[in-house]
Design a protein around this motif. Sequence first.
Motif, PDB file in Angstrom:
ATOM      1  N   GLU A  73       0.830  -1.204   0.000  1.00 49.22           N
ATOM      2  CA  GLU A  73       0.000   0.000   0.000  1.00 49.22           C
ATOM      3  C   GLU A  73       0.867   1.258   0.000  1.00 49.22           C
ATOM      4  O   GLU A  73       0.583   2.218  -0.723  1.00 49.22           O
ATOM      5  CB  GLU A  73      -0.922   0.015   1.213  1.00 49.22           C
ATOM      6  CG  GLU A  73      -2.055  -0.978   1.159  1.00 49.22           C
ATOM      7  CD  GLU A  73      -2.835  -1.017   2.466  1.00 49.22           C
ATOM      8  OE1 GLU A  73      -2.782  -0.027   3.228  1.00 49.22           O
ATOM      9  OE2 GLU A  73      -3.491  -2.036   2.729  1.00 49.22           O
ATOM     10  N   ALA A  74       1.907   1.254   0.827  1.00 50.16           N
ATOM     11  CA  ALA A  74       2.794   2.416   0.901  1.00 50.16           C
ATOM     12  C   ALA A  74       3.543   2.603  -0.412  1.00 50.16           C
ATOM     13  O   ALA A  74       3.662   3.729  -0.915  1.00 50.16           O
ATOM     14  CB  ALA A  74       3.772   2.259   2.054  1.00 50.16           C
ATOM     15  N   TRP A 132       2.918   0.294  13.821  1.00 52.56           N
ATOM     16  CA  TRP A 132       1.876   1.326  13.753  1.00 52.56           C
ATOM     17  C   TRP A 132       2.335   2.689  13.278  1.00 52.56           C
ATOM     18  O   TRP A 132       1.537   3.588  13.082  1.00 52.56           O
ATOM     19  CB  TRP A 132       1.139   1.464  15.067  1.00 52.56           C
ATOM     20  CG  TRP A 132       1.948   1.978  16.193  1.00 52.56           C
ATOM     21  CD1 TRP A 132       2.725   1.258  17.036  1.00 52.56           C
ATOM     22  CD2 TRP A 132       2.071   3.345  16.616  1.00 52.56           C
ATOM     23  NE1 TRP A 132       3.337   2.088  17.944  1.00 52.56           N
ATOM     24  CE2 TRP A 132       2.939   3.372  17.714  1.00 52.56           C
ATOM     25  CE3 TRP A 132       1.529   4.536  16.170  1.00 52.56           C
ATOM     26  CZ2 TRP A 132       3.283   4.546  18.373  1.00 52.56           C
ATOM     27  CZ3 TRP A 132       1.870   5.706  16.830  1.00 52.56           C
ATOM     28  CH2 TRP A 132       2.732   5.700  17.921  1.00 52.56           C
ATOM     29  N   ARG A 133       3.656   2.883  13.052  1.00 51.84           N
ATOM     30  CA  ARG A 133       4.092   4.164  12.501  1.00 51.84           C
ATOM     31  C   ARG A 133       5.310   3.982  11.607  1.00 51.84           C
ATOM     32  O   ARG A 133       6.189   3.170  11.876  1.00 51.84           O
ATOM     33  CB  ARG A 133       4.358   5.197  13.579  1.00 51.84           C
ATOM     34  CG  ARG A 133       5.423   4.813  14.551  1.00 51.84           C
ATOM     35  CD  ARG A 133       5.523   5.859  15.628  1.00 51.84           C
ATOM     36  NE  ARG A 133       6.521   5.424  16.595  1.00 51.84           N
ATOM     37  CZ  ARG A 133       7.078   6.199  17.470  1.00 51.84           C
ATOM     38  NH1 ARG A 133       6.742   7.456  17.529  1.00 51.84           N
ATOM     39  NH2 ARG A 133       7.971   5.745  18.296  1.00 51.84           N
ATOM     40  N   TRP A 134       5.321   4.737  10.510  1.00 52.25           N
ATOM     41  CA  TRP A 134       6.417   4.720   9.565  1.00 52.25           C
ATOM     42  C   TRP A 134       7.546   5.583  10.100  1.00 52.25           C
ATOM     43  O   TRP A 134       7.308   6.649  10.647  1.00 52.25           O
ATOM     44  CB  TRP A 134       5.971   5.277   8.216  1.00 52.25           C
ATOM     45  CG  TRP A 134       4.917   4.474   7.553  1.00 52.25           C
ATOM     46  CD1 TRP A 134       3.595   4.761   7.454  1.00 52.25           C
ATOM     47  CD2 TRP A 134       5.099   3.226   6.887  1.00 52.25           C
ATOM     48  NE1 TRP A 134       2.946   3.774   6.766  1.00 52.25           N
ATOM     49  CE2 TRP A 134       3.845   2.821   6.404  1.00 52.25           C
ATOM     50  CE3 TRP A 134       6.202   2.406   6.636  1.00 52.25           C
ATOM     51  CZ2 TRP A 134       3.659   1.639   5.702  1.00 52.25           C
ATOM     52  CZ3 TRP A 134       6.019   1.233   5.931  1.00 52.25           C
ATOM     53  CH2 TRP A 134       4.769   0.860   5.475  1.00 52.25           C
ATOM     54  N   LEU A 166      -0.823   7.576   4.786  1.00 50.55           N
ATOM     55  CA  LEU A 166       0.126   7.446   3.678  1.00 50.55           C
ATOM     56  C   LEU A 166       0.290   8.749   2.910  1.00 50.55           C
ATOM     57  O   LEU A 166       1.381   9.043   2.413  1.00 50.55           O
ATOM     58  CB  LEU A 166      -0.297   6.317   2.742  1.00 50.55           C
ATOM     59  CG  LEU A 166      -0.191   4.914   3.352  1.00 50.55           C
ATOM     60  CD1 LEU A 166      -0.736   3.879   2.379  1.00 50.55           C
ATOM     61  CD2 LEU A 166       1.233   4.596   3.730  1.00 50.55           C
ATOM     62  N   ASP A 167      -0.764   9.548   2.828  1.00 54.76           N
ATOM     63  CA  ASP A 167      -0.653  10.839   2.139  1.00 54.76           C
ATOM     64  C   ASP A 167       0.359  11.735   2.840  1.00 54.76           C
ATOM     65  O   ASP A 167       1.184  12.387   2.207  1.00 54.76           O
ATOM     66  CB  ASP A 167      -2.022  11.517   2.050  1.00 54.76           C
ATOM     67  CG  ASP A 167      -2.681  11.711   3.410  1.00 54.76           C
ATOM     68  OD1 ASP A 167      -2.444  10.890   4.328  1.00 54.76           O
ATOM     69  OD2 ASP A 167      -3.451  12.681   3.562  1.00 54.76           O
ATOM     70  N   VAL A 168       0.335  11.732   4.167  1.00 51.79           N
ATOM     71  CA  VAL A 168       1.279  12.535   4.946  1.00 51.79           C
ATOM     72  C   VAL A 168       2.687  11.960   4.797  1.00 51.79           C
ATOM     73  O   VAL A 168       3.656  12.717   4.667  1.00 51.79           O
ATOM     74  CB  VAL A 168       0.856  12.588   6.435  1.00 51.79           C
ATOM     75  CG1 VAL A 168       1.905  13.280   7.276  1.00 51.79           C
ATOM     76  CG2 VAL A 168      -0.493  13.257   6.579  1.00 51.79           C
ATOM     77  N   LEU A 169       2.814  10.644   4.790  1.00 47.50           N
ATOM     78  CA  LEU A 169       4.125  10.011   4.624  1.00 47.50           C
ATOM     79  C   LEU A 169       4.758  10.419   3.295  1.00 47.50           C
ATOM     80  O   LEU A 169       5.913  10.833   3.259  1.00 47.50           O
ATOM     81  CB  LEU A 169       3.999   8.485   4.696  1.00 47.50           C
ATOM     82  CG  LEU A 169       5.294   7.715   4.443  1.00 47.50           C
ATOM     83  CD1 LEU A 169       6.296   7.947   5.567  1.00 47.50           C
ATOM     84  CD2 LEU A 169       5.009   6.232   4.284  1.00 47.50           C
ATOM     85  N   SER A 185       5.728  14.121   3.368  1.00 50.82           N
ATOM     86  CA  SER A 185       6.793  14.356   4.337  1.00 50.82           C
ATOM     87  C   SER A 185       8.144  13.865   3.812  1.00 50.82           C
ATOM     88  O   SER A 185       9.155  14.569   3.911  1.00 50.82           O
ATOM     89  CB  SER A 185       6.438  13.657   5.655  1.00 50.82           C
ATOM     90  OG  SER A 185       7.414  13.873   6.614  1.00 50.82           O
ATOM     91  N   VAL A 186       8.164  12.667   3.248  1.00 55.53           N
ATOM     92  CA  VAL A 186       9.412  12.121   2.704  1.00 55.53           C
ATOM     93  C   VAL A 186       9.903  13.000   1.557  1.00 55.53           C
ATOM     94  O   VAL A 186      11.094  13.330   1.479  1.00 55.53           O
ATOM     95  CB  VAL A 186       9.228  10.655   2.245  1.00 55.53           C
ATOM     96  CG1 VAL A 186      10.422  10.176   1.439  1.00 55.53           C
ATOM     97  CG2 VAL A 186       9.022   9.745   3.449  1.00 55.53           C
ATOM     98  N   ILE A 187       9.007  13.398   0.673  1.00 56.18           N
ATOM     99  CA  ILE A 187       9.391  14.240  -0.460  1.00 56.18           C
ATOM    100  C   ILE A 187       9.947  15.568   0.046  1.00 56.18           C
ATOM    101  O   ILE A 187      10.985  16.029  -0.414  1.00 56.18           O
ATOM    102  CB  ILE A 187       8.172  14.496  -1.381  1.00 56.18           C
ATOM    103  CG1 ILE A 187       7.595  13.195  -1.864  1.00 56.18           C
ATOM    104  CG2 ILE A 187       8.524  15.454  -2.496  1.00 56.18           C
ATOM    105  CD1 ILE A 187       8.092  12.648  -3.133  1.00 56.18           C
ATOM    106  N   GLU A 188       9.245  16.173   0.974  1.00 55.81           N
ATOM    107  CA  GLU A 188       9.678  17.464   1.514  1.00 55.81           C
ATOM    108  C   GLU A 188      11.056  17.370   2.172  1.00 55.81           C
ATOM    109  O   GLU A 188      11.898  18.248   1.995  1.00 55.81           O
ATOM    110  CB  GLU A 188       8.654  17.965   2.538  1.00 55.81           C
ATOM    111  CG  GLU A 188       9.108  19.188   3.269  1.00 55.81           C
ATOM    112  CD  GLU A 188       8.219  20.369   3.012  1.00 55.81           C
ATOM    113  OE1 GLU A 188       8.553  21.432   3.541  1.00 55.81           O
ATOM    114  OE2 GLU A 188       7.225  20.224   2.299  1.00 55.81           O
TER     115      GLU A 188
END
Length: 114
Positions: free
Chosen positions: A18-19, A67-69, A86-89, A92-95
């Motif tokens: 999914e991620a 429970w958390r990435w 996942l939208d926040v992940l 956040s990773v891109i940023e």
Amino acid sequence: MEKRQQPTTAIQNSTFSEARDAFISARGLVFTCEWRRFPWTFGADVEPALIGPSYLGHVAIGLKNGWRWGYQDRDGRWRYVQRDRLDVLVESVIEDRAGFTPPLPRRSQRRGGA
């Protein structure tokens, strides 16, 4: 002594799929799945990880406690995002990692003698 509760492999596989799909659909970024060690692993244990492209500095994203990435930002600090966000992940990773360039290796101070 209480044992650590580990999610089953099937759950992990679907969670990581999914991620991985979220990165592809949101930004067109392809992540691979590999085994890595994280600060929350014990001894020689390894856990599944999503590994990002070179554009993101081959960032390794792991699932801490099921429970958390977790991933490291450019400064080496660990960032955590709730598993179901996942939208926040992705954002956040891109940023934190977009355009990552590793530091150049240090050259020793050599004095040439002729």
